[in-house]
Design a protein around this motif. Structure first.
Motif, PDB file in Angstrom:
ATOM      1  N   ILE A  75       0.854  -1.189   0.000  1.00 23.30           N
ATOM      2  CA  ILE A  75       0.000   0.000   0.000  1.00 23.30           C
ATOM      3  C   ILE A  75       0.894   1.246   0.000  1.00 23.30           C
ATOM      4  O   ILE A  75       1.705   1.427   0.906  1.00 23.30           O
ATOM      5  CB  ILE A  75      -0.926   0.028   1.241  1.00 23.30           C
ATOM      6  CG1 ILE A  75      -1.875  -1.164   1.223  1.00 23.30           C
ATOM      7  CG2 ILE A  75      -1.715   1.333   1.279  1.00 23.30           C
ATOM      8  CD1 ILE A  75      -2.710  -1.297   2.484  1.00 23.30           C
ATOM      9  N   PRO A  76       0.765   2.090  -1.014  1.00 21.81           N
ATOM     10  CA  PRO A  76       1.579   3.303  -1.045  1.00 21.81           C
ATOM     11  C   PRO A  76       1.162   4.255   0.075  1.00 21.81           C
ATOM     12  O   PRO A  76      -0.021   4.395   0.374  1.00 21.81           O
ATOM     13  CB  PRO A  76       1.292   3.924  -2.414  1.00 21.81           C
ATOM     14  CG  PRO A  76       0.414   2.976  -3.145  1.00 21.81           C
ATOM     15  CD  PRO A  76      -0.066   1.940  -2.176  1.00 21.81           C
ATOM     16  N   VAL A  77       2.135   4.885   0.706  1.00 22.54           N
ATOM     17  CA  VAL A  77       1.846   5.851   1.778  1.00 22.54           C
ATOM     18  C   VAL A  77       2.097   7.267   1.252  1.00 22.54           C
ATOM     19  O   VAL A  77       2.325   7.469   0.082  1.00 22.54           O
ATOM     20  CB  VAL A  77       2.707   5.554   3.038  1.00 22.54           C
ATOM     21  CG1 VAL A  77       2.245   4.282   3.694  1.00 22.54           C
ATOM     22  CG2 VAL A  77       4.175   5.500   2.715  1.00 22.54           C
ATOM     23  N   ASN A  78       2.041   8.217   2.126  1.00 22.38           N
ATOM     24  CA  ASN A  78       2.245   9.640   1.795  1.00 22.38           C
ATOM     25  C   ASN A  78       1.168  10.168   0.857  1.00 22.38           C
ATOM     26  O   ASN A  78       1.451  10.881  -0.095  1.00 22.38           O
ATOM     27  CB  ASN A  78       3.635   9.883   1.189  1.00 22.38           C
ATOM     28  CG  ASN A  78       4.737   9.465   2.129  1.00 22.38           C
ATOM     29  OD1 ASN A  78       4.558   9.505   3.344  1.00 22.38           O
ATOM     30  ND2 ASN A  78       5.862   9.051   1.580  1.00 22.38           N
ATOM     31  N   GLY A  79      -0.075   9.748   1.106  1.00 22.75           N
ATOM     32  CA  GLY A  79      -1.203  10.268   0.348  1.00 22.75           C
ATOM     33  C   GLY A  79      -1.465   9.592  -0.982  1.00 22.75           C
ATOM     34  O   GLY A  79      -2.519   9.784  -1.566  1.00 22.75           O
ATOM     35  N   ALA A  96     -16.359  -6.895   1.903  1.00 25.23           N
ATOM     36  CA  ALA A  96     -17.139  -5.704   1.581  1.00 25.23           C
ATOM     37  C   ALA A  96     -16.202  -4.698   0.916  1.00 25.23           C
ATOM     38  O   ALA A  96     -15.027  -4.612   1.273  1.00 25.23           O
ATOM     39  CB  ALA A  96     -17.744  -5.101   2.848  1.00 25.23           C
ATOM     40  N   PRO A  97     -16.704  -3.937  -0.060  1.00 23.52           N
ATOM     41  CA  PRO A  97     -15.841  -2.928  -0.693  1.00 23.52           C
ATOM     42  C   PRO A  97     -15.575  -1.775   0.278  1.00 23.52           C
ATOM     43  O   PRO A  97     -16.400  -1.450   1.129  1.00 23.52           O
ATOM     44  CB  PRO A  97     -16.653  -2.468  -1.901  1.00 23.52           C
ATOM     45  CG  PRO A  97     -18.061  -2.806  -1.573  1.00 23.52           C
ATOM     46  CD  PRO A  97     -18.027  -3.984  -0.636  1.00 23.52           C
ATOM     47  N   GLY A  98     -14.398  -1.198   0.165  1.00 21.69           N
ATOM     48  CA  GLY A  98     -14.038  -0.073   1.018  1.00 21.69           C
ATOM     49  C   GLY A  98     -12.989   0.781   0.345  1.00 21.69           C
ATOM     50  O   GLY A  98     -12.483   0.447  -0.729  1.00 21.69           O
ATOM     51  N   LYS A  99     -12.674   1.904   0.982  1.00 17.73           N
ATOM     52  CA  LYS A  99     -11.650   2.813   0.465  1.00 17.73           C
ATOM     53  C   LYS A  99     -10.666   3.124   1.585  1.00 17.73           C
ATOM     54  O   LYS A  99     -11.046   3.262   2.742  1.00 17.73           O
ATOM     55  CB  LYS A  99     -12.280   4.112  -0.050  1.00 17.73           C
ATOM     56  CG  LYS A  99     -13.058   3.948  -1.329  1.00 17.73           C
ATOM     57  CD  LYS A  99     -13.505   5.276  -1.858  1.00 17.73           C
ATOM     58  CE  LYS A  99     -14.270   5.039  -3.155  1.00 17.73           C
ATOM     59  NZ  LYS A  99     -14.662   6.274  -3.773  1.00 17.73           N
ATOM     60  N   ILE A 100      -9.408   3.265   1.194  1.00 20.08           N
ATOM     61  CA  ILE A 100      -8.372   3.632   2.160  1.00 20.08           C
ATOM     62  C   ILE A 100      -8.489   5.124   2.430  1.00 20.08           C
ATOM     63  O   ILE A 100      -8.428   5.941   1.509  1.00 20.08           O
ATOM     64  CB  ILE A 100      -6.974   3.280   1.617  1.00 20.08           C
ATOM     65  CG1 ILE A 100      -6.855   1.768   1.422  1.00 20.08           C
ATOM     66  CG2 ILE A 100      -5.898   3.801   2.551  1.00 20.08           C
ATOM     67  CD1 ILE A 100      -5.552   1.325   0.788  1.00 20.08           C
ATOM     68  N   VAL A 101      -8.672   5.466   3.711  1.00 21.02           N
ATOM     69  CA  VAL A 101      -8.791   6.866   4.095  1.00 21.02           C
ATOM     70  C   VAL A 101      -7.398   7.440   4.349  1.00 21.02           C
ATOM     71  O   VAL A 101      -7.045   8.500   3.846  1.00 21.02           O
ATOM     72  CB  VAL A 101      -9.676   7.025   5.358  1.00 21.02           C
ATOM     73  CG1 VAL A 101      -9.731   8.469   5.802  1.00 21.02           C
ATOM     74  CG2 VAL A 101     -11.058   6.491   5.089  1.00 21.02           C
ATOM     75  N   ASP A 102      -6.595   6.730   5.165  1.00 26.14           N
ATOM     76  CA  ASP A 102      -5.221   7.163   5.470  1.00 26.14           C
ATOM     77  C   ASP A 102      -4.343   5.921   5.398  1.00 26.14           C
ATOM     78  O   ASP A 102      -4.400   5.062   6.283  1.00 26.14           O
ATOM     79  CB  ASP A 102      -5.160   7.802   6.856  1.00 26.14           C
ATOM     80  CG  ASP A 102      -3.787   8.368   7.184  1.00 26.14           C
ATOM     81  OD1 ASP A 102      -2.820   8.099   6.424  1.00 26.14           O
ATOM     82  OD2 ASP A 102      -3.666   9.062   8.209  1.00 26.14           O
ATOM     83  N   ALA A 103      -3.538   5.843   4.347  1.00 28.29           N
ATOM     84  CA  ALA A 103      -2.723   4.649   4.121  1.00 28.29           C
ATOM     85  C   ALA A 103      -1.636   4.462   5.173  1.00 28.29           C
ATOM     86  O   ALA A 103      -1.058   3.384   5.285  1.00 28.29           O
ATOM     87  CB  ALA A 103      -2.086   4.717   2.735  1.00 28.29           C
ATOM     88  N   ASN A 104      -1.368   5.484   5.946  1.00 28.34           N
ATOM     89  CA  ASN A 104      -0.307   5.371   6.938  1.00 28.34           C
ATOM     90  C   ASN A 104      -0.843   5.069   8.335  1.00 28.34           C
ATOM     91  O   ASN A 104      -0.079   5.033   9.293  1.00 28.34           O
ATOM     92  CB  ASN A 104       0.545   6.643   6.962  1.00 28.34           C
ATOM     93  CG  ASN A 104       1.911   6.382   7.562  1.00 28.34           C
ATOM     94  OD1 ASN A 104       2.474   5.312   7.394  1.00 28.34           O
ATOM     95  ND2 ASN A 104       2.416   7.358   8.290  1.00 28.34           N
TER      96      ASN A 104
END
Length: 183
Positions: A75-79, A96-104
């Motif tokens: 997972i790429p970090v820094n936005g 369940a489908p979801g979205k990454i809010v803050d990868a860090n």
């Protein structure tokens, strides 16, 4: 090995509750009856089955930790990873489908259902430490399983020796009776 103890002979087996009790006395299997030997053999085989099951469980945990580390590293970090769509496991077969809010920021299970929020970098370190503990436990379980296997084999050999003794005695008695009958 302590100098005040006799060395273990080939006809003794060590049955230990833990791997750290190196001073546990051996059991002399030469003095046991066939029934006693069979009971010890069954005990060792049962212990071997339990240890093998534990080993497989630990290997599965190790595989899950490795997968978690590699997934977290991907997972790429820094936005860059934020907003990325992922599938969130609700059970082993339900997502369940979801979205990454803050990868860090991730939640890491510390154990017994306790979770802590950590950075991706710190979470990877925790997963690596847990992996090392699991691998060390796997090594200990494997060593205990190997000892149980050796014990079961030694008991089996002792049982075969006892059976050969009994057969030889029976043949000797039959020969004696046959010779007495000819006189």
């Amino acid at each position: 090995h302590r100098p005040d103890r006799k060395p273990q002979t080939a006809t003794q087996i060590n049955i230990k509750a833990t791997m750290s009790s190196n001073d546990a006395p051996g059991i002399n299997i030469d003095t046991m009856s066939l029934d006693q030997l069979n009971a010890v053999k069954q005990q060792q085989e049962s212990r071997l089955e339990q240890l093998t099951a534990q080993f497989h469980q630990l290997r599965a945990v190790s595989a899950r930790l490795t997968t978690a580390r590699s997934s977290l590293s991907a997972i790429p970090v820094n936005g860059v990873g934020e907003g990325r769509e992922i599938m969130i496991p609700l059970t082993e077969s339900l997502y369940a489908p979801g979205k990454i809010v803050d990868a860090n920021k991730v939640l890491v299970e510390l154990g017994a259902g306790f979770f802590v929020e950590k950075s991706a970098k710190d979470a990877i370190k925790i997963l690596e430490r847990k992996g090392k503990v699991v691998d060390a436990n796997s090594d200990n379980i494997m060593a205990a399983a190997e000892a149980s296997s050796r014990n079961a084999q030694a008991v089996q050999q002792a049982m075969q020796g006892k059976m050969m003794e009994i057969q030889a005695r029976q043949q000797g008695m039959a020969y004696k009776n046959q010779m007495e009958g000819k006189q």
